[in-house]
Design a protein around this motif. Structure first.
Motif, PDB file in Angstrom:
ATOM      1  N   PHE A   1      28.798  33.994  -2.375  1.00  0.00           N
ATOM      2  CA  PHE A   1      28.957  34.665  -1.094  1.00  0.00           C
ATOM      3  C   PHE A   1      28.090  35.910  -1.035  1.00  0.00           C
ATOM      4  CE2 PHE A   1      31.018  37.629   1.850  1.00  0.00           C
ATOM      5  CZ  PHE A   1      31.086  36.835   2.993  1.00  0.00           C
TER       6      PHE A   1
ATOM      7  N   ASP B   1      32.916  36.333  -5.526  1.00  0.00           N
ATOM      8  CA  ASP B   1      32.403  34.963  -5.372  1.00  0.00           C
ATOM      9  C   ASP B   1      30.880  35.055  -5.463  1.00  0.00           C
ATOM     10  OD1 ASP B   1      31.585  32.459  -4.635  1.00  0.00           O
ATOM     11  OD2 ASP B   1      32.641  32.429  -2.712  1.00  0.00           O
TER      12      ASP B   1
ATOM     13  N   GLY C   1      26.526  38.503  -3.828  1.00  0.00           N
ATOM     14  CA  GLY C   1      27.262  38.379  -5.086  1.00  0.00           C
ATOM     15  C   GLY C   1      27.699  39.716  -5.638  1.00  0.00           C
TER      16      GLY C   1
ATOM     17  N   HIS D   1      30.133  39.362 -10.603  1.00  0.00           N
ATOM     18  CA  HIS D   1      30.779  38.354 -11.439  1.00  0.00           C
ATOM     19  C   HIS D   1      30.206  38.436 -12.855  1.00  0.00           C
ATOM     20  CE1 HIS D   1      32.286  34.494 -12.858  1.00  0.00           C
ATOM     21  NE2 HIS D   1      33.066  34.450 -11.775  1.00  0.00           N
TER      22      HIS D   1
END
Length: 893
Positions: free
Chosen positions: A198, A195, A201, A162
């Motif tokens: 989760f 996510d 990552g 992310h």
């Protein structure tokens, strides 16, 4: 499946021409099995119009439809991710996928593999999340990722994090190194897929083997690395694992990661496996070139016609499924890498001697020519390549079309479309489609979409979806479960040995044959009894409740075989009542206008009219189960239990004084049976035809008399002949009769002994009804005398009593009819047989430790049993006391 079962004849070794030849041989031998079943079941259709979707007429329509879709810009060839069956070596559409939910670690057999090396039974592990680490380029750091399909790491094209995850910001733009081939794999940022909360990552991305990763790969322009061959083995991109089957490679990759110190561990993980509905094989997301049809516009039209009421779906709750599928439709993959089916009418065009132009290369996709024939393809190729025919090489696409493509054209292809034939003009569009709810989208939606687009007409205005027939446990009928029931086996009966031998000669693998045999031995220990077509049809209709599955229990079908026997025997018995009766073409009108009908006669005609009304309404509204129940009730309750019994003394009395009454009874009975058979005929065609032909008067009712019950007009209700007053009167009478029968049973009165009844009831309609039908009460209640509302002083003390309701009580004089001492002795013997088990059970239930050591289920069973025994004992004691009191009363008088 038959060919697969014979290891000496694998499909691809056999060759396409020989394989297709064998399929046609199989079709010639077994293809008429379904039509034979339909014939035996009594289907009345024009068999000269039978069509097979591979017929020349249907094949011509398929070619035309494919070309029109292409010309309309809806059909195209593209390379994209889709479901792939490694067993079939073919693409599979989304709606041909069955899903298996796994709650966690699960071992499964994989038919395309030789067997796992880590499981004693050769099964493979699923439902686990495996974690491993990727080394980061030019660093000692590692990036941990997790996957449920470890073998796909051989085709990883990126690791995604992310963009706002602080843990990995220092890794943006860097690479990890593949541990087996040294390939540099970019670390990318993707907020849409990752996510942060989760797992670690960090997400491994395999664009060529996962739907979500495929979209991610397109967003980031990643390399799409296919690591599987078409049969599910690791290909040249799989380093040292090349040649291994995919799940064997999964085990080998795990061991290799352990050796490199990159294996982290694994844990149970819920997951959903996609299975091929045809082969049962675990599907693999694969990127392959396929032909697609853009269905968006067609789907919109298909939903619009349901929403505006032009197309009616019955039951209506299936509309939700219709809208869900069509409002979210995807482009339809219509090509299959199979040999049986309609070969795709597309040719790959090249010039002679031309090199570097390959049909597998999407860069040469424009070389595909869609045409109606090879001659047409050459003409189009000449324009495309700008050269003469003798310089062109055409290679036809080996793939075939999805079977539902030709099936979707069926309503109009069988009428000769695309030609403007007389049949197409006369019979298209049709009116009603009846089919199973399980193929609402597979077939029904395709017919509607293709019909609207290609003919601009709805192929039918109503779709009736019947329930699915399952076994008595509610399981889907499946050959692998051994619970498939052939209608012919129910119709003609079948021994257990025959059922088992069919399994051995079928196409099931040996392990499934063993399992299927156990199921059949449990379900049909004595085989399947002969039931006949009528009982099977009637039994299936009895199950038909809209929207519900049919859990077929053979015992219930056998029960309707008994109804067939009852119908046969009752009608033959009734025929002796009308053997000297001559009906006329207008017998119903003559009877109703005679002014000679008793209440019982008006009752049976009124019930016939009510049955006609109910059955017609149910047929109109597709409530077939209700129609079956109405017809069954009319025959069993109104005709057999009531009217036939009531008219026995009337018909047996051949005196001149009874002539009119006898004619009325005969006429009403003939009308009830004749019309009742016509009502039953669509449900039970064979026995009704046979009995209808045996009715007196056949062949004497004028030129309009039909030769067969099939050609006779279906009965309709005449409101003027309904008589609710007579029905209410008969209901009052039957309540009294039931009380009379109950008293006779209670006091064990022999059938040949006629008794004296006293009926107390409210004045008005009930009293008038009972008085008008005193003879009927005497007939059915086996009475010598029936007195209505006699003065209290005239009623003897020694009577048995049954209270019918708040306004009606029936009493029976039992003086001299009952041996009280003998009856009391019988009851005391029954009481001793009841109190013994009751006391034993009470002792058991009050024993120390009972509450602590006995399961709740057993406690509940014991409590229910003790309550039943106590009630039985109380009823017997009450009966003994009643007999003692009656004995004393009779002695006193």
């Amino acid at each position: 499946k038959i060919i697969i079962k014979q290891p000496t004849l694998p499909r691809h070794d056999l060759g396409r021409e020989e394989f297709v030849k064998k399929v046609w041989e199989w079709k010639a031998e077994y293809g008429n099995r379904i039509t034979t079943q339909l014939r035996r079941l009594g289907s009345s259709v024009d068999w000269s119009r039978e069509r097979f979707t591979m017929d020349d007429m249907c094949s011509k329509a398929v070619v035309e439809a494919f070309n029109r879709f292409h010309e309309d810009g809806l059909l195209y060839r593209a390379q994209r991710l889709g479901n792939w069956s490694c067993a079939l070596k073919s693409a599979i559409s989304e709606i041909e996928v069955d899903y298996k939910e796994l709650e966690g670690r699960t071992f499964l057999e994989v038919k395309t593999h030789k067997g796992s090396s880590i499981d004693p039974k050769g099964r493979y592990e699923f439902g686990v999340l495996t974690s491993f680490a990727y080394p980061i380029e030019d660093s000692d750091e590692k990036l941990v990722v997790a996957t449920t399909r470890l073998e796909t790491m051989l085709g990883d094209g990126a690791v995604a994090v992310h963009p706002e995850d602080a843990r990995y910001k220092h890794l943006h733009g860097k690479f990890v190194v593949h541990p087996f081939n040294g390939r540099r794999i970019p670390i990318i940022c993707d907020a849409q897929l990752v996510d942060m909360a989760f797992g670690t990552g960090a997400v491994k991305i395999t664009p060529a083997h996962d739907p979500n990763d495929y979209e991610c790969g397109k967003r980031h322009n990643l390399e799409f690395i296919t690591v599987l061959t078409l049969d599910g083995a690791i290909n040249h991109n799989g380093s040292q694992f090349e040649g291994m089957m995919r799940y064997d490679a999964r085990i080998a990759v795990e061991e290799a990661l352990k050796e490199k110190g990159l294996y982290i561990g694994k844990e149970p993980n819920k997951m959903r496996l996609g299975l091929c509905s045809r082969s049962g094989d675990i599907l693999e997301p694969m990127i392959t070139p396929q032909w697609y049809v853009n269905c968006n516009g067609m789907a919109k039209r298909a939903t619009d016609v349901v929403r505006n009421g032009e197309l009616k779906i019955v039951p209506a709750d299936h509309e939700k499924t219709w809208f869900h599928w069509l409002d979210n439709i995807r482009d339809w993959c219509v090509s299959r890498q199979l040999w049986w089916g309609h070969q795709i009418p597309a040719w790959f065009a090249t010039k002679k001697g031309e090199t570097g132009v390959l049909k597998t290369d999407m860069k040469s996709n424009d070389r595909w020519v869609v045409a109606r024939s090879e001659e047409d393809a050459y003409a189009k190729a000449e324009k495309l390549l700008g050269c003469s025919r003798d310089e062109i090489v055409l290679e036809r696409d080996e793939d075939v079309l999805d079977t539902w493509f030709s099936s979707g054209l069926f309503p109009f292809s069988v009428m000769g479309w695309p030609e403007k034939t007389g049949d197409l003009e006369a019979f298209y569009p049709t009116s009603l489609l009846e089919t199973g709810c399980d193929i609402l989208f597979f077939w029904v939606a395709r017919m509607v979409m293709m019909g609207l687009h290609l003919t601009d007409k709805l192929p039918f205005h109503t779709v009736y979806l019947h329930a699915m027939v399952r076994d008595k446990e509610g399981r889907k009928m499946s050959k692998s479960l051994g619970n498939v029931i052939d209608p012919l086996e129910v119709i003609s009966g079948c021994t257990l040995d025959t059922l088992l031998s069919k399994l051995e000669g079928g196409n099931l693998p040996p392990k499934e044959v063993v399992r299927a045999k156990k199921d059949q031995q449990a379900d049909f220990p004595d085989g399947i009894p002969e039931c006949g077509s009528d009982a099977l049809r009637f039994g299936l209709l009895a199950y038909t409740v809209q929207g519900k599955d049919v859990n077929l229990d053979m015992k219930r079908v056998v029960g309707y075989r008994m109804f067939c026997n009852k119908l046969w025997n009752a009608t033959k018995f009734a025929l002796q009542f009308v053997s000297d009766f001559q009906p006329t073409p207008n017998i119903l009108e003559e009877l109703m206008g005679s002014g000679k009908m008793a209440v019982r006669d008006k009752f049976i005609i009124s019930r016939l009219m009510a049955c006609c009304e109910t059955v017609n309404d149910c047929f109109t509204n597709y409530k077939f189960g209700d129609a079956q129940q109405a017809a069954y009730s009319f025959w069993m309750n109104d005709v057999c239990d009531v009217y036939l019994e009531l008219i026995k003394p009337v018909v047996y009395d051949t005196s001149d004084e009874n002539k009119d009454n006898r004619w009325v009874a005969q006429a009403a009975l003939w009308i009830a049976i004749e019309a009742g058979l016509r009502i039953l005929h669509p449900m039970m065609p064979f026995v009704t035809e046979e009995l209808w032909q045996r009715l007196p008067g056949r062949g004497t009712l004028g030129d309009s008399e039909p030769e067969s019950i099939m050609l006779a007009k279906f009965p309709e209700c005449n409101e003027a002949y309904k008589n609710l007053e007579c029905e209410e009167s008969m209901e009052t009478t039957m309540n009294i009769v039931r009380a009379c029968r109950s008293l006779r049973q209670q006091y064990n009165i022999p059938n040949k002994v006629l008794t004296h009844y006293f009926v107390k009831m409210a004045s008005g309609q009930p009293e008038e009804a009972a008085k008008s039908q005193t003879d009927d009460i005497k007939t059915l209640g086996k009475a010598a005398t029936v007195d209505i509302n006699l003065v209290e002083e005239a009623i003897p003390k020694s009577v048995g009593i049954v209270v019918v309701d708040e306004s009606t009580t029936v009493l029976m004089d039992i003086k001299g009819l009952v041996d009280y001492a003998a009856e009391i002795k019988k009851l005391e013997k029954q009481l001793s047989k009841t109190t013994g088990p009751m006391e034993q059970l009470e002792t058991k239930m009050t024993a120390p430790g009972y509450d602590e050591n006995v399961s709740d289920e057993v406690k509940a069973t014991n409590s229910e049993r003790i309550d039943g025994l106590k009630k039985k004992a109380a009823d017997i004691e009450k009966a003994i006391l009643n007999f003692k009191n009656l004995d004393e009363i009779e002695k006193a008088n």
